[in-house]
Design a protein around this motif. Structure first.
Motif, PDB file in Angstrom:
ATOM      1  N   HIS A  84       0.415  -1.413   0.351  1.00 17.22           N
ATOM      2  CA  HIS A  84      -0.250   0.185  -0.195  1.00 17.22           C
ATOM      3  C   HIS A  84       0.906   1.146   0.047  1.00 17.22           C
ATOM      4  N   LEU A  85       2.100   1.442  -0.262  1.00 19.29           N
ATOM      5  CA  LEU A  85       3.113   2.307  -0.141  1.00 19.29           C
ATOM      6  C   LEU A  85       4.307   2.038  -0.895  1.00 19.29           C
ATOM      7  N   GLU A  86       4.480   3.574  -1.064  1.00 20.88           N
ATOM      8  CA  GLU A  86       6.386   3.581  -1.700  1.00 20.88           C
ATOM      9  C   GLU A  86       7.130   4.130  -1.175  1.00 20.88           C
ATOM     10  N   LEU A  87       7.460   3.652  -0.172  1.00 18.72           N
ATOM     11  CA  LEU A  87       8.477   4.498   1.575  1.00 18.72           C
ATOM     12  C   LEU A  87       9.442   4.856   0.072  1.00 18.72           C
ATOM     13  N   GLU A  88      10.248   6.170   0.499  1.00 18.73           N
ATOM     14  CA  GLU A  88      11.878   6.278  -0.387  1.00 18.73           C
ATOM     15  C   GLU A  88      12.954   7.068   1.173  1.00 18.73           C
ATOM     16  N   ILE A  89      13.301   6.134   1.464  1.00 18.80           N
ATOM     17  CA  ILE A  89      14.231   6.133   2.684  1.00 18.80           C
ATOM     18  C   ILE A  89      15.769   6.928   2.805  1.00 18.80           C
ATOM     19  N   ARG A  90      15.769   8.023   3.339  1.00 21.19           N
ATOM     20  CA  ARG A  90      16.679   9.108   2.875  1.00 21.19           C
ATOM     21  C   ARG A  90      17.801   8.554   4.562  1.00 21.19           C
ATOM     22  N   PRO A  91      18.446   8.034   4.195  1.00 25.19           N
ATOM     23  CA  PRO A  91      20.028   7.962   5.238  1.00 25.19           C
ATOM     24  C   PRO A  91      20.821   9.360   5.693  1.00 25.19           C
ATOM     25  N   LEU A  92      20.731   9.785   6.753  1.00 25.22           N
ATOM     26  CA  LEU A  92      21.333  10.595   7.229  1.00 25.22           C
ATOM     27  C   LEU A  92      22.090  10.504   8.114  1.00 25.22           C
ATOM     28  N   PRO A  93      24.023  10.272   8.071  1.00 22.14           N
ATOM     29  CA  PRO A  93      24.983  10.170   8.994  1.00 22.14           C
ATOM     30  C   PRO A  93      25.013  11.200   9.806  1.00 22.14           C
ATOM     31  N   ALA A  94      24.857  11.278  10.754  1.00 26.21           N
ATOM     32  CA  ALA A  94      25.057  12.169  11.722  1.00 26.21           C
ATOM     33  C   ALA A  94      26.113  11.844  13.297  1.00 26.21           C
ATOM     34  N   LYS A  95      26.489  12.745  13.948  1.00 27.99           N
ATOM     35  CA  LYS A  95      27.653  12.511  14.922  1.00 27.99           C
ATOM     36  C   LYS A  95      27.176  13.482  16.102  1.00 27.99           C
TER      37      LYS A  95
END
Length: 218
Positions: A165-176
């Motif tokens: 039911h869903l098209e998910l766009e995952i935006r990975p963001l590295p952070a410290k």
């Protein structure tokens, strides 16, 4: 009385080349109309059984046996050479689209923060990175959620992931995390060292991101 089970519906839809998905009200009305028109005044039981047999044994959903069908000479779909186009399949539901930023926050020990997802919803009860809602500043959102400052790096390439039911766009963001202050672990929040044994269920895209973190630390 006329009958319109799945097999008979397929026979009539092909015989009359009735376009449209039978689940739609107007298509169903057309099918009932032709079913009533074809139903004889006598020997209805024999007719009904014959139609059901043709649908079950001859007018098959895939690779219909048109050469053996007693109705082939009057069948429009057979004459058109496309019987498998009838009846029309149920339209596929349009999938919603949503984007989310997964904040891959590392502490000074090289561990990344994971949270247990709510029991309901996608990936219910599995572990994942904290998700910053679309349109929010990840730094501000993280500060509001955890009371700590992070310094974001360059975003990784987006990862598409599809559900029914869903098209998910995952935006990975590295952070410290800025400094050495950390977040206390709890039942729903842990620090994980990439490459070590996780011992917890994680969603497939999250597992792949964790593997990438092991090979490409930031």
């Amino acid at each position: 009385y006329p009958i319109l089970d799945g097999n008979v519906r397929r026979v009539l839809a092909r015989y009359h080349a009735i376009d449209g998905w039978p689940g739609k009200a107007d298509v169903t009305r057309r099918l009932w109309a032709v079913a009533e028109r074809h139903t004889p005044g006598e020997d209805v039981g024999d007719y009904t059984q014959a139609m059901m047999d043709i649908g079950a044994e001859v007018c098959l959903r895939r690779q219909p046996r048109c050469a053996a069908c007693p109705l082939a000479s009057g069948c429009r779909a057979h004459r058109e050479g496309n019987p498998e186009q009838y009846p029309v399949s149920r339209p596929r539901r349009a999938r919603h689209r949503r984007a989310t930023t997964m904040v891959m926050a590392r502490d000074h020990l090289g561990r990344v923060l994971l949270e247990r997802r709510p029991a309901t919803g996608i990936w219910g009860g599995l572990w994942s990175f904290p998700e910053c809602p679309a349109g929010r500043s990840p730094e501000r959102w993280f500060r509001e959620q955890f009371g700590l400052e992070i310094k974001s790096g360059a975003p990784w390439d987006s990862v598409p992931h599809g559900f029914t039911h869903l098209e998910l766009e995952i935006r990975p963001l590295p952070a410290k995390l800025v400094g050495t202050t950390t977040i206390v672990e709890s039942l729903d929040r842990v620090w994980y060292k990439p490459g070590s044994s996780l011992g917890r269920g994680v969603a497939a895209p999250v597992r792949r991101l964790l593997e990438q973190l092991q090979d490409h630390p930031f």
